[in-house]
Scaffold this active site. Structure first.
Site, mmCIF file in Angstrom:
data_model
loop_
_atom_site.group_PDB
_atom_site.id
_atom_site.type_symbol
_atom_site.label_atom_id
_atom_site.label_comp_id
_atom_site.label_asym_id
_atom_site.label_seq_id
_atom_site.Cartn_x
_atom_site.Cartn_y
_atom_site.Cartn_z
ATOM 1 C CB SER A 37 -39.751 31.693 44.941
ATOM 2 O OG SER A 37 -39.393 32.651 45.895
HETATM 3 N N1 LIG Z 1 -37.690 41.100 48.292
HETATM 4 C C1 LIG Z 1 -38.758 40.137 48.409
HETATM 5 C C2 LIG Z 1 -39.129 39.633 47.038
HETATM 6 C C3 LIG Z 1 -40.429 38.861 47.068
HETATM 7 C C4 LIG Z 1 -40.989 38.636 45.681
HETATM 8 O O1 LIG Z 1 -40.895 39.502 44.801
HETATM 9 N N2 LIG Z 1 -41.588 37.462 45.472
HETATM 10 C C5 LIG Z 1 -42.188 37.146 44.191
HETATM 11 C C6 LIG Z 1 -41.971 35.682 43.873
HETATM 12 S S1 LIG Z 1 -40.267 35.230 43.857
HETATM 13 C C7 LIG Z 1 -43.690 37.388 44.287
HETATM 14 O O2 LIG Z 1 -44.293 37.078 45.287
HETATM 15 N N3 LIG Z 1 -44.313 37.956 43.241
HETATM 16 C C8 LIG Z 1 -45.731 38.155 43.188
HETATM 17 C C9 LIG Z 1 -46.148 39.581 43.389
HETATM 18 O O3 LIG Z 1 -45.271 40.451 43.650
HETATM 19 O O4 LIG Z 1 -47.359 39.842 43.265
HETATM 20 C C10 LIG Z 1 -38.291 38.993 49.320
HETATM 21 O O5 LIG Z 1 -37.084 38.776 49.409
HETATM 22 O O6 LIG Z 1 -39.130 38.346 49.948
#
Ligand SMILES: N[C@@H](CCC(=O)N[C@@H](CS)C(=O)NCC(=O)O)C(=O)O
Length: 216
Positions: free
Chosen positions: A11
């Site tokens: 990620s």
């Molecule tokens: N803007 C956030 C993005 C975080 C994000 O979207 N992470 C994804 C994985 S890369 C996630 O956890 N997705 C699962 C969900 O949203 O349930 C950051 O920079 O931390």
């Protein structure tokens, strides 16, 4: 001891935090969180982060998410000096501007172009590629007047942006027209503490995931 860190190595936002932790010198207790298995949707995790995103940290009862907020917190809380996140208001403001550019423009446009293909079985939209190219050109322009993204020394802005730009790179986005970006990228890969472990090998995990998703 140390800060609990819920993450996945591929990620991009998690890689930004790993880079920041290396630069600050703070130990992270790595807690691999498999999104495919729904490990971010358990009641325990939702208690830590109701938005159920990774990266998330738990620093002795203080939980925080949003990668760039985590990065600035680690620098403020554990940094031995303010080199990577200056206390001077104007210098800090430029670092912040680059961090917001990264989340709101450069990575956002990456996601807009690549995610429908990776996660939605859609096709590439050339108009969205043009938006990615425009964003990369903005970064190239920022880098025309300084060696690093927010001045002439390495800051959190570089660590956040390198996680994004290296992701563009592994996805085959042509970086060659952006001469300042390619020079900067080579330099950050060399100068960011623990680059290979925090981002270099992990961005290839993102690429493998992308390949496996698009082969389906
Ligand atoms: N803007 C956030 C993005 C975080 C994000 O979207 N992470 C994804 C994985 S890369 C996630 O956890 N997705 C699962 C969900 O949203 O349930 C950051 O920079 O931390």
């Amino acid at each position: 001891m140390g800060v609990d860190f819920y993450y996945l190595p591929g990620s991009a936002p998690c890689r930004g935090v790993l880079l920041a932790a290396k630069a600050v010198g703070v130990d992270l207790n790595l807690k691999y969180t498999d999104l495919m298995k729904g490990e971010h949707l358990t009641p325990e995790f939702i208690k830590l982060n109701p938005q159920h995103t990774i990266p998330t940290i738990n620093d002795n009862g203080f939980s925080l998410w949003e990668s760039r907020a985590i990065m600035t917190y680690l620098a403020d809380q554990y940094g031995k000096n303010d080199a990577i996140y200056p206390k001077d208001p104007k210098k800090r403001a430029v670092v912040d501007q680059r961090l917001y550019f990264d989340i709101g423009t450069l990575y956002a446009r990456f996601a807009d172009y690549y995610y429908p293909v990776l996660f939605g079985g859609g096709s590439y939209d050339p108009a969205k590629l043009t938006k990615c190219e425009e964003a990369m050109k903005f970064l190239d322009t920022f880098l025309a007047s300084s060696e690093y993204a927010a001045g002439n020394t390495l800051t959190l802005a570089d660590l956040s942006l390198v996680a994004t730009v290296s992701t563009y790179e592994v996805m085959g986005f042509d970086l060659s027209p952006y001469k300042n970006v390619t020079k900067w990228l080579g330099q950050v890969k060399q100068k960011a503490p623990g680059y290979e472990e925090a981002n270099g090998k992990n961005v290839l995990i993102f690429k493998q995931m992308a390949d496996s998703l698009t082969k389906k």
